[in-house]
Design a protein around this motif. Sequence first.
Motif, PDB file in Angstrom:
ATOM      1  N   ASP A  41      -1.448 -18.881 137.309  1.00 60.00           N
ATOM      2  CA  ASP A  41      -1.884 -20.127 136.681  1.00 60.00           C
ATOM      3  C   ASP A  41      -2.878 -20.830 137.592  1.00 60.00           C
ATOM      4  OD1 ASP A  41      -2.217 -22.488 135.355  1.00 60.00           O
ATOM      5  OD2 ASP A  41      -0.097 -23.007 135.210  1.00 60.00           O
ATOM      6  N   LEU A  42      -4.143 -20.885 137.154  1.00 59.57           N
ATOM      7  CA  LEU A  42      -5.204 -21.515 137.937  1.00 59.57           C
ATOM      8  C   LEU A  42      -5.653 -22.842 137.320  1.00 59.57           C
ATOM      9  CD1 LEU A  42      -7.477 -18.405 138.680  1.00 59.57           C
ATOM     10  CD2 LEU A  42      -5.591 -19.317 140.050  1.00 59.57           C
ATOM     11  N   GLU A  74      -2.475 -14.891 151.881  1.00 60.51           N
ATOM     12  CA  GLU A  74      -1.468 -15.513 151.013  1.00 60.51           C
ATOM     13  C   GLU A  74      -0.364 -16.153 151.843  1.00 60.51           C
ATOM     14  OE1 GLU A  74      -1.423 -13.028 146.841  1.00 60.51           O
ATOM     15  OE2 GLU A  74      -0.497 -12.085 148.592  1.00 60.51           O
ATOM     16  N   VAL A  75       0.086 -15.482 152.885  1.00 57.54           N
ATOM     17  CA  VAL A  75       1.146 -16.034 153.730  1.00 57.54           C
ATOM     18  C   VAL A  75       0.689 -17.345 154.358  1.00 57.54           C
ATOM     19  CG1 VAL A  75       2.529 -15.637 155.798  1.00 57.54           C
ATOM     20  CG2 VAL A  75       2.182 -13.791 154.156  1.00 57.54           C
ATOM     21  N   GLU A  76      -0.575 -17.427 154.726  1.00 64.29           N
ATOM     22  CA  GLU A  76      -1.104 -18.636 155.364  1.00 64.29           C
ATOM     23  C   GLU A  76      -1.046 -19.833 154.422  1.00 64.29           C
ATOM     24  OE1 GLU A  76      -5.271 -20.150 157.494  1.00 64.29           O
ATOM     25  OE2 GLU A  76      -5.044 -18.093 156.775  1.00 64.29           O
ATOM     26  N   ARG A 139      -4.452 -24.628 148.691  1.00 65.13           N
ATOM     27  CA  ARG A 139      -5.762 -24.483 149.353  1.00 65.13           C
ATOM     28  C   ARG A 139      -6.291 -23.049 149.253  1.00 65.13           C
ATOM     29  NH1 ARG A 139      -7.747 -28.611 152.615  1.00 65.13           N
ATOM     30  NH2 ARG A 139      -6.339 -30.360 153.053  1.00 65.13           N
ATOM     31  N   SER A 140      -6.108 -22.432 148.096  1.00 66.29           N
ATOM     32  CA  SER A 140      -6.553 -21.051 147.885  1.00 66.29           C
ATOM     33  C   SER A 140      -7.752 -20.952 146.955  1.00 66.29           C
ATOM     34  CB  SER A 140      -5.394 -20.205 147.337  1.00 66.29           C
ATOM     35  OG  SER A 140      -4.347 -20.111 148.270  1.00 66.29           O
ATOM     36  N   LEU A 141      -8.253 -22.084 146.477  1.00 67.36           N
ATOM     37  CA  LEU A 141      -9.452 -22.112 145.653  1.00 67.36           C
ATOM     38  C   LEU A 141     -10.622 -22.582 146.504  1.00 67.36           C
ATOM     39  CD1 LEU A 141      -8.107 -23.630 142.310  1.00 67.36           C
ATOM     40  CD2 LEU A 141      -8.419 -21.224 142.905  1.00 67.36           C
ATOM     41  N   TYR A 158     -11.701 -17.750 143.125  1.00 64.57           N
ATOM     42  CA  TYR A 158     -10.323 -17.324 143.373  1.00 64.57           C
ATOM     43  C   TYR A 158     -10.337 -15.840 143.709  1.00 64.57           C
ATOM     44  CZ  TYR A 158      -5.492 -15.928 142.673  1.00 64.57           C
ATOM     45  OH  TYR A 158      -4.236 -15.392 142.852  1.00 64.57           O
ATOM     46  N   ARG A 159      -9.710 -15.465 144.821  1.00 71.93           N
ATOM     47  CA  ARG A 159      -9.690 -14.080 145.295  1.00 71.93           C
ATOM     48  C   ARG A 159      -8.256 -13.549 145.245  1.00 71.93           C
ATOM     49  NH1 ARG A 159     -14.673 -13.761 148.171  1.00 71.93           N
ATOM     50  NH2 ARG A 159     -15.469 -15.851 148.667  1.00 71.93           N
TER      51      ARG A 159
END
Length: 467
Positions: A41-42, A74-76, A139-141, A158-159
């Motif tokens: 879900d973005l 992802e872990v970060e 904070r992944s976008l 988005y990666r």
Amino acid sequence: MDALLRARLLHLALFISLLLSVLSHASSQELQIVNAERRIDLTSHIIKVYLTLKVENIGASPASEVNLAFSPSEVEHLAVVKAAATTGKKKKRTYVPLDVKSSEQPAGPNGTKYFTIILSNPLSKGETATLEVLYILTRSLEPFPAEISQSESQLVYYRDSAILLSPYHVKQQTTFIKTPSTRVESFTVVEPTKRASTEIKYGPYDNQTPYTYAPILVHFENNNPFAVVEELEREIEISHWGNLQVTERYSLVHAGARHKGVFSRVDYQTKQGNIGVSSFKHLLARLPPRVHSVYYRDGIGNISSSRLRTDFLKSELLIEPRYPLFGGWKSTFVIGYGVPVEDFLFESPDGGRYLNFTFGCPLADTVVDKLLVKVVLPEGSKDPKAVVSFPVEQRLETKYSYLDVVGRTVVVLEKRNAVPEHNIPFQVHYSFNPIFMLAEPLMLVTAFFFFFVAAVSYLHLDLSIRK
């Protein structure tokens, strides 16, 4: 001699690491994923991933754990990992929450990290189990372009991987990506790939080997406000005289694409809907029911542009900063309120007392980089103990207030990367002797007594000089 000892210790450490890696690889061969469905879900700046796994034990011995694999990036940014075992179908489906913990086993290929799901009932040979997993990324976008003007929409990258990263063989899997609007500039195609409206479908893919990774990049429009609280300090002060005072200090930033050019307030107010679509000027704070004495202020003073709606079930405070927030802009402010102490302070069976309050950030759809929850106990409290259902850092401090002699114990809870899913109750237990409630009144009575004694003595004292 020392060099020989260090060499032997090094060889022993390498042997233990190799043994753990071999054991991990062996355990991964005992399980396989029959079917995996992942929904990403973005629609917000907080990414939620719903993962459904059907796991089968193909080994000879029972399996009590299932590993989830995450890439280093992802872990970060990982905020929450939850899992549940499901039984039944549709309306009769039941969910049994399962424990999830960070695995201590060595990193896998390309730095892969693991989280372990502890099964309530071990899987025997040939048995299957269906698991529902939710994990949240912050904070992944990545805004691209990194700077936009007041009239432009916000585009982000988005990666991820079209193939589920897993330490197990996956017989079949599908990934669905949901975007907030139909505007998608581009996306990586890994056949079979299909796009319909706001959804991109990757798969199904059959018979994928462990640690298969197929990088994808999705470039799309996301004008939702990227509200990030860099630091939030919540101070909860307990008074046994009937009130619980809460003070919240916010340092808020818009973490989206930075604003460039000149800001025009005239255009912003007259062309709403077309200008500054990624900015935000309103914030919704969900407060406890029966709040009173609510205030909202910043460094300049009180801000009157707020509306409070309250009832017996909830309270909502709609606040408006002094200026709208665009990408890169910041705002600092304070929210304070009081609530009846009997709603949140209770007596435990052992004679002690405990506070039951909500952890997390009251602002809706907000990420908190650093959250400090400080519970100020009454003076004389002993044996404080905090109970939180997720890992936090805990420490004790001392605070001095009016008429305090030994100071008040403060239980400090610190959480990094907090999201709305952390807004759940926590407890602080402590013991308290009611005699300490008389300490401050007795101090005041004593002070007034000596004051009047001094006044009476002064009035009756004859300091005149007579011949």
